[in-house]
Design an enzyme around this catalytic site. Structure first.
Site, short mmCIF file in Angstrom:
data_model
loop_
_atom_site.label_atom_id
_atom_site.label_comp_id
_atom_site.label_asym_id
_atom_site.label_seq_id
_atom_site.Cartn_x
_atom_site.Cartn_y
_atom_site.Cartn_z
N TYR A 113 38.07 -95.98 -18.10
CA TYR A 113 37.05 -96.01 -19.36
C TYR A 113 36.27 -96.56 -19.09
CZ TYR A 113 37.11 -91.33 -20.73
OH TYR A 113 36.87 -89.32 -20.92
N GLU A 142 32.71 -95.86 -21.29
CA GLU A 142 31.71 -95.40 -22.02
C GLU A 142 30.61 -96.98 -22.59
OE1 GLU A 142 33.76 -93.24 -24.76
OE2 GLU A 142 32.58 -91.66 -24.01
N ASP A 201 10.95 -86.40 -8.86
CA ASP A 201 12.50 -86.18 -8.38
C ASP A 201 12.23 -86.22 -6.83
OD1 ASP A 201 14.65 -85.29 -7.28
OD2 ASP A 201 14.58 -83.77 -8.61
N THR A 244 19.07 -87.80 -5.88
CA THR A 244 20.16 -87.95 -5.85
C THR A 244 20.62 -88.86 -4.71
OG1 THR A 244 20.11 -86.67 -3.79
CG2 THR A 244 20.63 -85.07 -5.70
N LYS A 288 22.10 -86.95 -0.59
CA LYS A 288 21.02 -86.47 0.37
C LYS A 288 20.82 -87.61 1.88
CE LYS A 288 20.12 -83.07 -2.98
NZ LYS A 288 19.36 -82.44 -3.56
N ARG A 290 28.71 -88.73 -3.51
CA ARG A 290 27.50 -87.19 -4.56
C ARG A 290 27.34 -87.35 -6.08
NH1 ARG A 290 26.46 -82.61 -3.26
NH2 ARG A 290 27.75 -82.85 -0.89
C1 LIG Z 1 19.31 -81.47 -5.09
C2 LIG Z 1 18.69 -81.46 -6.18
C3 LIG Z 1 18.72 -81.86 -7.30
C4 LIG Z 1 19.84 -81.77 -7.59
O1 LIG Z 1 20.83 -82.66 -7.14
P1 LIG Z 1 22.71 -82.22 -7.67
O2 LIG Z 1 23.17 -83.61 -7.54
O3 LIG Z 1 23.02 -80.94 -6.68
O4 LIG Z 1 22.61 -81.47 -9.06
C5 LIG Z 1 17.52 -81.90 -8.36
N1 LIG Z 1 16.41 -81.41 -7.00
C6 LIG Z 1 15.89 -81.03 -6.11
C7 LIG Z 1 14.29 -81.52 -5.55
C8 LIG Z 1 17.02 -81.52 -5.50
O5 LIG Z 1 16.37 -80.84 -4.12
#
Ligand SMILES: *Cc1c(COP(=O)(O)O)cnc(C)c1O
Length: 414
Positions: A52, A54, A198, A224, A227, A233
């Site tokens: 933990y 935090e 993003d 993320t 990807k 993840r």
């Molecule tokens: C995949 C994605 C997310 C969210 O990712 P998660 O890990 O699934 O919550 C946010 N923004 C965009 C543009 C994405 O493609």
């Protein structure tokens, strides 16, 4: 003997074995997926899950954190170096949480934000009415043009001037073209808005130098790590130093509780991998493969949204191939043929998001497995054959054998 020597869970581990088998023997073309490295998985399956912590390094609520502090510090430093960022927060549990934390840090409920239309490639967290983003903030959407199915920065500028948003949220989940941060920065400066980029899908392409890096221009970049970046993840936020405090407070205690330290450690591993020269080759190969696959699919009679791709994914319009064929049916047929991908709306899709006229196809995973342009041509041919013979079970079984045979030459995990 410790307490857990007595447990053996064959039931669950059999399921894991079958999933490994599925990943090794069918073609993975989901644009948001990848094969992460054994080192990332080792960190993620480590004893750090027990801790933990935090708070942040040096400022924790519990004792015993001196060692994991080093892991988080390493992740932060590597994340900053990878993108040339002034600050990194590596605690967001996911991309959605990274976005939510950025909004919580910088905006008030009811503020106006611009985001990309969901049905044209935007993400749920960019203002969908069923998502907290759309319920707490006033999102106004921009889309792609009818003529070339690309973002039109002049249109975004007009919308920004009319709406005076607090921020423009850039980034997409199904857009096959480069998103240019410079015109977006210019628009934000003209209307006094922040630029939130993003980069969930393209973080690996940015890290590998295949796409422009928005970090010098954006106030905040969220992404993320699982990807194209090929890590665990999870999510991460990088930002300008002036937003560091607000971002950190928003992630914890604003949004989350204790960080997933095993995942934070795995992010450190992934950031190091993505900083290697070989990752540049990987990012370039992902794009080259996507372009080869798009070209071969066009040869099979499919239409590529926007005419092709300059990233890791393509959107396929099924209608010129077969006006009756929906994305839903195509996804199911290809699943039976050992090819995994997802249905997707195309711009101005006449069908609903549950049916769709399109497919989204991505190359990050097959590229990690070692496939190159020749294999992309083979995959396009398998897709065309399967969809032409979709009511012929024997033909689909034969295609599945071909898919398995192809995968056997490129197993991601031995
Ligand atoms: C995949 C994605 C997310 C969210 O990712 P998660 O890990 O699934 O919550 C946010 N923004 C965009 C543009 C994405 O493609």
């Amino acid at each position: 003997m410790s307490d857990f020597d007595q447990y053996e869970d064959r039931e669950l581990f059999d399921i894991l074995d079958r999933e490994l088998e599925r990943q090794n023997t069918t073609i993975q073309l989901i644009a948001s997926e990848n094969f992460t490295s054994p080192a990332v998985m080792a960190a993620q399956g480590s004893v750090l899950t027990n801790k933990y912590s935090e708070g942040y390094p040096g400022k924790r609520y519990y004792g015993g954190n001196s060692v994991v502090d080093e892991a988080e510090e390493l992740a932060r430093e590597r994340g900053k170096a990878l993108f040339g960022a002034e600050h990194a927060n590596v605690q967001p549990h996911s991309g959605a949480n990274a976005n939510l934390a950025a909004y919580l840090a910088l905006f008030q409920p009811g503020d106006t934000l611009l985001g990309m239309r969901l049905d044209q490639g935007g993400h749920l967290t960019h203002g969908s009415p069923v998502n907290i983003s759309g319920r707490f903030y006033r999102f106004v959407s921009y889309g792609v043009t009818e003529s070339d199915e690309r973002l039109d920065y002049d249109e975004i500028r007009d919308l920004a001037k009319a709406e005076r948003p607090k921020a423009i949220i850039a980034g997409a989940t199904a857009y096959p073209r480069i998103i240019d941060p410079q015109p977006l920065r210019d628009i934000c400066d003209e209307v006094g808005a922040l630029l939130i980029f993003d980069a969930a899908h393209i973080a690996g392409l940015i890290a590998g130098g295949a796409h422009p890096n928005p970090v010098p221009l954006a106030d905040v970049m969220t992404f993320t790590t699982h990807k194209t970046l090929r890590g665990p993840r999870s999510g991460t936020i990088v930002c300008k130093a002036e937003h560091a405090k607000a971002i950190d407070k928003a992630v914890f205690p604003g949004l989350q509780g204790g960080p997933l330290m095993h995942v934070v450690a795995a992010k450190a591993v992934a950031f190091r991998e993505a900083a290697q020269p070989s990752f540049r080759d990987y990012a370039a190969a992902v794009v080259a493969n996507a372009q080869a696959l798009a070209k071969a699919l066009a040869g099979e009679g499919f239409r590529l949204v926007s005419g092709g791709t300059d990233n890791h994914l393509m959107l396929v319009d099924l209608r010129p191939f077969d006006a009756e064929l929906t994305g839903k049916v195509a996804q199911d047929v290809l699943d039976r043929a050992g090819i995994t991908l997802n249905k997707n709306t195309i711009p101005n899709d006449p069908r609903s998001p549950f049916v769709t006229s399109g497919l989204r196809i991505g190359t990050p995973a097959v590229t990690t497995a070692g496939m190159r342009e020749a294999e992309m041509a083979e995959i396009a041919s398998l897709i065309g054959r399967a969809l032409r013979n979709r009511s012929d079970d024997a033909a689909l079984a034969e295609i599945r054998d071909s898919a398995t045979n192809l995968c056997s030459k490129f197993p991601p995990y031995h």
